[in-house]
Design a protein around this motif. Sequence first.
Motif, mmCIF file in Angstrom:
data_model
loop_
_atom_site.group_PDB
_atom_site.id
_atom_site.type_symbol
_atom_site.label_atom_id
_atom_site.label_comp_id
_atom_site.label_asym_id
_atom_site.label_seq_id
_atom_site.Cartn_x
_atom_site.Cartn_y
_atom_site.Cartn_z
ATOM 1 N N SER A 40 0.898 -1.153 0.001
ATOM 2 C CA SER A 40 0.222 0.002 0.037
ATOM 3 C C SER A 40 0.864 1.344 0.172
ATOM 4 C CB SER A 40 -0.902 0.002 1.317
ATOM 5 O OG SER A 40 -1.669 1.000 1.312
ATOM 6 N N SER A 42 0.016 4.012 -0.339
ATOM 7 C CA SER A 42 -1.128 5.218 0.374
ATOM 8 C C SER A 42 -1.037 5.263 1.757
ATOM 9 C CB SER A 42 -2.539 5.404 -0.144
ATOM 10 O OG SER A 42 -3.068 4.052 0.158
ATOM 11 N N THR A 43 -0.461 4.260 2.361
ATOM 12 C CA THR A 43 -0.484 4.164 3.624
ATOM 13 C C THR A 43 0.903 4.341 4.467
ATOM 14 O OG1 THR A 43 -2.385 2.702 3.750
ATOM 15 C CG2 THR A 43 -1.066 2.656 5.818
#
Length: 276
Positions: A40, A42-43
């Motif tokens: 991920s 985006s994390t």
Amino acid sequence: MSGAGRSTAAKIFEDLGWYVVDNLAPTLIAPMVDLVMRESRSTDRLAFVVDVRGRAFFDTLRSSLDELDSAGLNHRIVFLESDDDVLVRRYEGVRRPHPLQGEGRVTDGIERERELLRELRGEADLVIDTSARNVHELRTAIESAFGDPGEVPLRATVMSFGFKYGLPVDADLVADVRFLPNPHWVPELRPRTGQDPEVSGYVLSQHGAKEFLDRYAEVLNIITEGYRREGKRYMTLAIGCTGGKHRSVAMSEQIAARLSAEGVDTQVVHRDMGRE
């Protein structure tokens, strides 16, 4: 501490955009971080709730944190604390046993847990005492420390308190202003608080009050600069008098104003005002 508000804190972190994993075995922290980083993009903010429900796994927390250090990953420990009597009432309210009480009482479990977590508490970057905090006040404390990474290099909570109600366990620094005359003994000031101009003026006009503020501000300037250099983003200052109504309130407001003038994002909490 079990019963100190971990589940509530986890929800607050989620609301702030953190990826939260509850009751994760410490041995899985580093692999989980690696997985999220690979899968991920985006994390980049993760929060793990670790507690004594992990039992034997809890012993591996230290090595897991060392793994994060070795990987060059920044981590911070938030320790949630509460007084024993508050924890007992909370467990009695939900009618559930403490995870470490075994065949004993809730107080036995709390005692065992305190001993187990003593070293970790000493290493914590932030200790939050939820004994006298409601959900909204806990949210404010967490949002102040973690809400907007990088926006403000240092945040401070200035807390007034009454010594007769006990020391704040989450304070980084404690100052005692009981050396000043007590407005409680002035009939027209007794029902007022340190937020009233009449009380504040009385406190600040006393011998030693201005000198204390000036010199304490100098000490705080040294400390805040050191905190910034070390990357510490938050601190809690506790200012105490007898009942937490007059002197400590007035002096806390003054200290908070001086910190704000130095560019420190500051909030004021009057823990015991109105408690009498």
